[in-house]
Design a protein around this motif. Structure first.
Motif, PDB file in Angstrom:
ATOM      1  N   TRP A  88       0.888  -1.074  -0.017  1.00  0.00           N
ATOM      2  CA  TRP A  88      -0.087   0.476  -0.825  1.00  0.00           C
ATOM      3  C   TRP A  88       0.630   1.308  -0.194  1.00  0.00           C
ATOM      4  O   TRP A  88       0.100   2.639  -0.251  1.00  0.00           O
ATOM      5  N   THR A  89       2.207   1.702   0.771  1.00  0.00           N
ATOM      6  CA  THR A  89       2.786   2.541   0.907  1.00  0.00           C
ATOM      7  C   THR A  89       4.249   2.633  -0.660  1.00  0.00           C
ATOM      8  O   THR A  89       4.755   3.494  -1.511  1.00  0.00           O
ATOM      9  N   ILE A  90       4.548   1.299  -1.791  1.00  0.00           N
ATOM     10  CA  ILE A  90       4.884   0.964  -2.958  1.00  0.00           C
ATOM     11  C   ILE A  90       4.246   1.316  -4.261  1.00  0.00           C
ATOM     12  O   ILE A  90       3.715   0.505  -4.007  1.00  0.00           O
ATOM     13  N   ASN A 261      -7.508   5.925  11.466  1.00  0.00           N
ATOM     14  CA  ASN A 261      -8.257   5.227  10.804  1.00  0.00           C
ATOM     15  C   ASN A 261      -9.668   5.032  11.212  1.00  0.00           C
ATOM     16  O   ASN A 261     -10.131   4.900  12.389  1.00  0.00           O
ATOM     17  N   VAL A 262     -10.455   5.686  10.032  1.00  0.00           N
ATOM     18  CA  VAL A 262     -12.271   5.871  10.772  1.00  0.00           C
ATOM     19  C   VAL A 262     -12.639   4.375   9.718  1.00  0.00           C
ATOM     20  O   VAL A 262     -12.703   3.675   8.718  1.00  0.00           O
ATOM     21  N   PHE A 263     -13.441   2.717  10.692  1.00  0.00           N
ATOM     22  CA  PHE A 263     -14.674   2.213  10.145  1.00  0.00           C
ATOM     23  C   PHE A 263     -15.648   1.590  10.203  1.00  0.00           C
ATOM     24  O   PHE A 263     -16.660   2.762  11.254  1.00  0.00           O
ATOM     25  N   LYS A 264     -16.386   1.400   9.671  1.00  0.00           N
ATOM     26  CA  LYS A 264     -17.718   1.133   9.795  1.00  0.00           C
ATOM     27  C   LYS A 264     -17.891  -0.898   8.996  1.00  0.00           C
ATOM     28  O   LYS A 264     -17.350  -0.635   8.279  1.00  0.00           O
ATOM     29  N   CYS A 265     -18.552  -0.674  10.064  1.00  0.00           N
ATOM     30  CA  CYS A 265     -19.490  -2.107  10.086  1.00  0.00           C
ATOM     31  C   CYS A 265     -20.412  -1.940  10.310  1.00  0.00           C
ATOM     32  O   CYS A 265     -21.488  -2.103  10.900  1.00  0.00           O
ATOM     33  N   ILE A 266     -20.944  -3.623   8.995  1.00  0.00           N
ATOM     34  CA  ILE A 266     -21.945  -3.554   8.578  1.00  0.00           C
ATOM     35  C   ILE A 266     -23.006  -4.644   8.753  1.00  0.00           C
ATOM     36  O   ILE A 266     -21.865  -5.682   8.377  1.00  0.00           O
ATOM     37  N   ARG A 267     -24.246  -5.311   9.120  1.00  0.00           N
ATOM     38  CA  ARG A 267     -24.722  -6.367   9.334  1.00  0.00           C
ATOM     39  C   ARG A 267     -25.725  -6.255   7.969  1.00  0.00           C
ATOM     40  O   ARG A 267     -26.930  -5.268   8.636  1.00  0.00           O
ATOM     41  N   TYR A 268     -25.902  -6.871   6.765  1.00  0.00           N
ATOM     42  CA  TYR A 268     -27.270  -6.421   6.077  1.00  0.00           C
ATOM     43  C   TYR A 268     -27.731  -8.028   5.587  1.00  0.00           C
ATOM     44  O   TYR A 268     -27.382  -8.944   5.960  1.00  0.00           O
ATOM     45  N   PRO A 300       0.779   2.509   8.352  1.00  0.00           N
ATOM     46  CA  PRO A 300       1.273   2.361   7.499  1.00  0.00           C
ATOM     47  C   PRO A 300       1.594   1.271   7.214  1.00  0.00           C
ATOM     48  O   PRO A 300       1.982   0.503   6.095  1.00  0.00           O
ATOM     49  N   SER A 301       1.931   0.471   8.059  1.00  0.00           N
ATOM     50  CA  SER A 301       2.676  -1.006   7.754  1.00  0.00           C
ATOM     51  C   SER A 301       1.398  -1.739   7.904  1.00  0.00           C
ATOM     52  O   SER A 301       1.781  -3.055   7.846  1.00  0.00           O
ATOM     53  N   VAL A 302       0.504  -1.686   8.754  1.00  0.00           N
ATOM     54  CA  VAL A 302      -0.624  -2.263   9.029  1.00  0.00           C
ATOM     55  C   VAL A 302      -1.659  -2.707   7.826  1.00  0.00           C
ATOM     56  O   VAL A 302      -2.266  -1.416   7.653  1.00  0.00           O
ATOM     57  N   THR A 303      -1.935  -2.898   6.944  1.00  0.00           N
ATOM     58  CA  THR A 303      -2.782  -3.483   5.544  1.00  0.00           C
ATOM     59  C   THR A 303      -4.287  -4.515   5.671  1.00  0.00           C
ATOM     60  O   THR A 303      -4.448  -5.098   4.611  1.00  0.00           O
ATOM     61  N   SER A 304      -4.147  -5.551   6.753  1.00  0.00           N
ATOM     62  CA  SER A 304      -5.061  -5.968   7.067  1.00  0.00           C
ATOM     63  C   SER A 304      -5.433  -5.823   8.447  1.00  0.00           C
ATOM     64  O   SER A 304      -5.034  -5.496   9.630  1.00  0.00           O
ATOM     65  N   PHE A 305      -7.005  -5.853   8.620  1.00  0.00           N
ATOM     66  CA  PHE A 305      -7.795  -5.097   9.909  1.00  0.00           C
ATOM     67  C   PHE A 305      -8.514  -6.328  10.618  1.00  0.00           C
ATOM     68  O   PHE A 305      -9.633  -7.226   9.659  1.00  0.00           O
ATOM     69  N   ASN A 306      -8.563  -6.302  11.913  1.00  0.00           N
ATOM     70  CA  ASN A 306      -9.388  -7.952  12.535  1.00  0.00           C
ATOM     71  C   ASN A 306     -10.977  -7.640  13.259  1.00  0.00           C
ATOM     72  O   ASN A 306     -11.646  -6.236  13.693  1.00  0.00           O
ATOM     73  N   MET A 307     -11.600  -8.094  11.888  1.00  0.00           N
ATOM     74  CA  MET A 307     -13.082  -7.712  12.278  1.00  0.00           C
ATOM     75  C   MET A 307     -14.047  -8.025  13.490  1.00  0.00           C
ATOM     76  O   MET A 307     -14.851  -7.189  13.860  1.00  0.00           O
ATOM     77  N   SER A 308     -13.055  -9.631  14.321  1.00  0.00           N
ATOM     78  CA  SER A 308     -13.321  -9.372  15.684  1.00  0.00           C
ATOM     79  C   SER A 308     -13.222  -8.465  16.287  1.00  0.00           C
ATOM     80  O   SER A 308     -14.240  -7.826  17.634  1.00  0.00           O
ATOM     81  N   VAL A 309     -12.025  -7.903  16.494  1.00  0.00           N
ATOM     82  CA  VAL A 309     -12.144  -6.725  16.967  1.00  0.00           C
ATOM     83  C   VAL A 309     -12.904  -5.475  16.424  1.00  0.00           C
ATOM     84  O   VAL A 309     -13.721  -4.304  17.049  1.00  0.00           O
TER      85      VAL A 309
END
Length: 491
Positions: A88-90, A261-268, A300-309
């Motif tokens: 994501w940085t290069i 970072n800002v996150f939004k989690c939805i259940r549809y 910037p080194s983090v490019t995956s995110f834990n949905m359970s958190v």
């Protein structure tokens, strides 16, 4: 800051005066024509090149083929590859596929170090950690980046961004125009329902635009967090067991000098192919007007995110806190029967909290079409369900205890002031009448049928004139009291 001289440099020049030994920033740093937001310069400390990398802007987070137009010829085209995954940085240009020099880099690798946005154009400064001769190969390149016709278009400028630089016009200090065609997104684990593309109506956000290919919400979910505007979102991951989607805002927010970072989690939940119900599974964020969002420190080194958190909430949404999506152009394909208590012809009384109107001089018809509430404004002109025409269509009903929460859709005039696209009705059947409160857009947490909502017009008491259900139970069955049945149930 200073005004530009004939050379184009920003400097302040004045006659020498030996008696003057102090200068005021108010005077010397106050140009009549200040630099634009995109007219920035970048400093990087030597030896710290790896420590300054930042995420490249959202439109670049993928793998692309590209064409390069220098104004006289076009090279590369389908035989090319630019990838910003998985780092994501290069930006990595594959010179084995196309040898045209990009970003003034001999190796074809540059790091994003800063991005700002002017309108819909990103201005990104990239750093070349490789060979530099300040002729063919430069330490810095600025890209102006935009989107046109489903493609990413970007112009370059050696060094800093040029004054008035446009993504679609070759800069005087640039090599030309790049047009990128997406091959694959960096977010391989996120999948939308296959109808989630183009324009949709959203009961929580008026109108939004999905991009199915990029798995983004391009516009509509605009929020302000700690004074920073969030305008677009990209889906990062999903789970099929709960139909959950995790979205990351394409813009970070600054909190006392620290980026988040800002996150939004939805259940549809699918209602029809062109209408969906969803909940937001985040706690409420006071800095965002109490909207349901999650904040996490930017790295910037983090490019995956834990949905359970990030999708874990200590105060999950209540049953009535659902939102509705309806695809534009398919408004006639989303109607559902209104609750059976509504199937009939009625009188109604409307109470704003200070004025009562309508009463017996009124008519609500849900017999002609069981999916449509039709208020007769000839008998009583008080606006109902925020509809100029007095007609709204039931599209979803959520039952919670003795209360029905009904989302109704307005196909007519909408200005999002007096007339709304969606209205939520909280409905309770007392046996002798229906009690109803309304809310513009989605239902409110804690909404009850007997209290006027802050964003509502008032409450209704609706009395049946005539039922249009095909079968009516005898009075001795519906009389008060329980009955014993041979199947050992009490009815």
């Amino acid at each position: 800051m200073a005004d530009k001289l004939g050379s184009g440099d920003r400097l302040h020049v004045e006659p020498y005066d030996s008696s003057v030994t102090s200068w005021s920033t108010d005077t010397y740093c106050n140009p009549t024509t200040p630099p634009g937001t995109g007219e920035f310069h970048t400093l990087v400390k030597e030896g710290q090149e790896s420590a300054v990398k930042q995420w490249c802007p959202g439109p670049l987070r993928g793998a692309f083929s590209y064409s390069h137009n220098d104004g006289a010829s076009v090279t590369c085209s389908a035989s090319s590859d630019l990838s910003v995954c998985p780092d994501w940085t290069i930006l990595t240009f594959d010179y084995s596929q196309c040898t045209t020099i990009q970003a003034f880099s001999q190796e074809g690798k540059v790091s994003c170090v800063y991005t700002t946005m002017v309108g819909s154009t990103y201005f990104t400064s990239v750093l070349n950690p490789g060979v530099v001769d300040s002729l063919t190969y430069n330490r810095f390149t600025c890209y102006a980046i935009g989107e046109s016709g489903g493609q990413v278009v970007m112009s370059d400028s050696a060094g800093s961004c040029a004054d008035g630089m446009s993504f679609s016009t070759k800069s005087s200090t640039g090599s030309g125009i790049l047009t990128l065609t997406l091959k694959d997104s960096c977010f391989g684990t996120c999948h939308f329902p296959n109808t989630w593309d183009s324009e949709w109506y959203d009961s929580d956000n008026q109108e939004i635009i999905f991009n199915l290919t990029k798995r983004t919400v391009e516009s509509g979910w605009t929020v302000t967090v700690y004074g920073s505007s969030i305008t677009s979102w990209t889906c990062q991951s999903n789970t099929t067991d709960t139909n959950s989607l995790l979205f990351l805002a394409d813009q970070q927010v600054d909190v006392s000098g620290t980026k988040y970072n800002v996150f939004k989690c939805i259940r549809y939940e699918r209602v029809t192919d062109f209408s969906y119900k969803y909940y937001i599974y985040n706690d409420r964020e006071p800095s965002a007007g109490n909207l349901r969002l999650a904040l996490s420190r930017y790295d910037p080194s983090v490019t995956s995110f834990n949905m359970s958190v990030l999708c874990n909430t200590s105060s999950p949404p209540t049953d009535e806190e659902f939102h509705m999506l309806v695809k534009k152009g398919y408004e006639n394909d989303v109607g559902q029967w209104c609750p059976t208590s509504f199937i009939g012809a009625f009188h109604y009384k409307h109470n704003t909290g200070s004025v009562v109107t309508c009463n017996t001089a009124s008519n609500l018809d849900v017999c002609t079409n069981w999916t449509t509430l039709a208020f007769d404004y000839n008998q009583c002109p008080t606006i109902q369900a925020f509809s100029a025409e007095g007609k709204v269509e039931c599209i979803y009903t959520q039952s919670t205890g003795s209360v029905f929460y009904v989302s109704v859709f307005n196909k007519g005039t909408v200005d999002y002031t007096s007339y709304q696209r969606f209205t939520c009705l909280a409905v309770e059947d007392t046996g002798s009448l229906l009690r109803v409160s309304d809310s513009a857009g989605s239902c409110n947490a804690g909404q009850t049928p007997i209290f006027k909502q802050v964003d509502g017009s008032g409450t209704l008491e609706i009395s049946l004139k005539e039922s249009c259900l095909p079968g009516i139970l005898p009075g001795w069955i519906v009389a008060t009291g329980n009955w014993f049945s041979t199947n050992q149930k009490v009815v």
